[in-house]
Design an enzyme around this catalytic site. Sequence first.
Site, PDB file in Angstrom:
ATOM      1  CB  THR A  42      78.725  57.584   7.835  1.00  0.00           C
ATOM      2  OG1 THR A  42      77.318  57.676   7.568  1.00  0.00           O
ATOM      3  CG2 THR A  42      79.083  56.148   8.189  1.00  0.00           C
ATOM      4  CE  LYS A  43      73.385  60.487   6.989  1.00  0.00           C
ATOM      5  NZ  LYS A  43      73.450  59.037   7.224  1.00  0.00           N
ATOM      6  CG  ASN A  44      78.658  66.153   6.034  1.00  0.00           C
ATOM      7  OD1 ASN A  44      78.509  64.994   5.630  1.00  0.00           O
ATOM      8  ND2 ASN A  44      78.950  67.146   5.221  1.00  0.00           N
TER       9      ASN A  44
END
Length: 429
Positions: free
Chosen positions: A199-201
Amino acid sequence: MSKLAAFGGTAVVPRDRRHVDWPLVEDEDRKAVIDALDGARLVSNSDGANPVSTLEEHWARKFGFDHCVAVSTGTAALSLALAALGVGPGDEVIVPALSFIATGLAPVHQMAVPVFADVDPVTFNLDPDDVERRITARTAAIIPVHLHGAPADLDRIVDIARRHGLAVLEDAAQAPGATHRGRPVGGIGDAGAFSLQVTKNIPTCGEGGLFVTGNAELAESVRRGRQFGEVIERGRERDYVSYGLGWNHKMNAIQAAFTDAQLTRFDDYERARQRNVTEFLARLAALPGLRVPAALPDTTHAWHILRFRFDPAAFGLDAVRPEALRSTLRRLLRAEGVPMSQYQLMPLPEQKVFVDRVGFGGGYPWAVTGEPAAGAGYPAARAVIADSLTLQKRHLNPGSGGLLRLYADAFEKVWANADMVATLAAAAS
């Protein structure tokens, strides 16, 4: 005035616009994974260059870090970093009262005690004044979290740490690309930890983490720690000797290759995100009683999560609990197609794992320090949880500008029905 969707009106965001892909998996990501599979160097300890060492090199070069070590998760990066910094039994580590659970668990993994400090009500990051109040003779380190992608007040935190002889480990899990006075977060304290969770950038295809530092000895200690305490050197045959305490916290080649491909597109994605999010927040900032996320001056916010605070007084609800207004707005905005969520349900020190203090059994590590039970000394963290909601993941897609404009329309529609909002919140209080 448009009728609210919660009461039979037409939702602002059509159902066919509500799904947003993240991460974006492109052909180059698929090719990178296939190439890693075909390359037969599927673990970080394979001799010579491999996808893991390549990612480490590219990440360090991209953001300006001297040393980068890829590990299995962001949590592992925090735990290994504390071990390399010499944090252990009898030590205390100051962490924010508002953060993801991993920030508080990492000290416990080292048999150290997390000591919770309050947060700034605007950035949601460590309050330096409260940090200094909580320093004791047992304090060994401070973990400032760049929560939601907003850089913490590192000038003051590092100054406090240096005056007291403490290590600074930056939890930059949500903040790749964020900067503080032109410097990349993660590389300002003694060490930093990033998460590559999907889910991270900047994601991997599952779980992953990175440790960064300007200290070569710390980097080598983490490399040994991720591989059973062994010394793994290019051109040197593995001897299977553990030279110190270690774990199995290696990243695999497929995860590394996927992230490395994502990294090549980060600049384009980040430019689009900055444009989309700032335009979105500018519209919402005009709404009374709504505080949009912000960053300290001379910093770059990575906008991993958008947290909004709501002021009951602006709705004429001085006597209404903030939780009632928050719940009302969540219901109305979600009906319009805006996926608002509460995210944290309690301050970190109220998590059951820290309240019950079972730990490793016998109350350890708390039994070592005699650290008193957590009190109510986190008013800012409590207030943020009580009166805020978050928007997650959808805005990370670089093509989300049109969707964010619809979200802004939905906010404006709900605010145009302020009397209804007030009535519902008062009834729920």
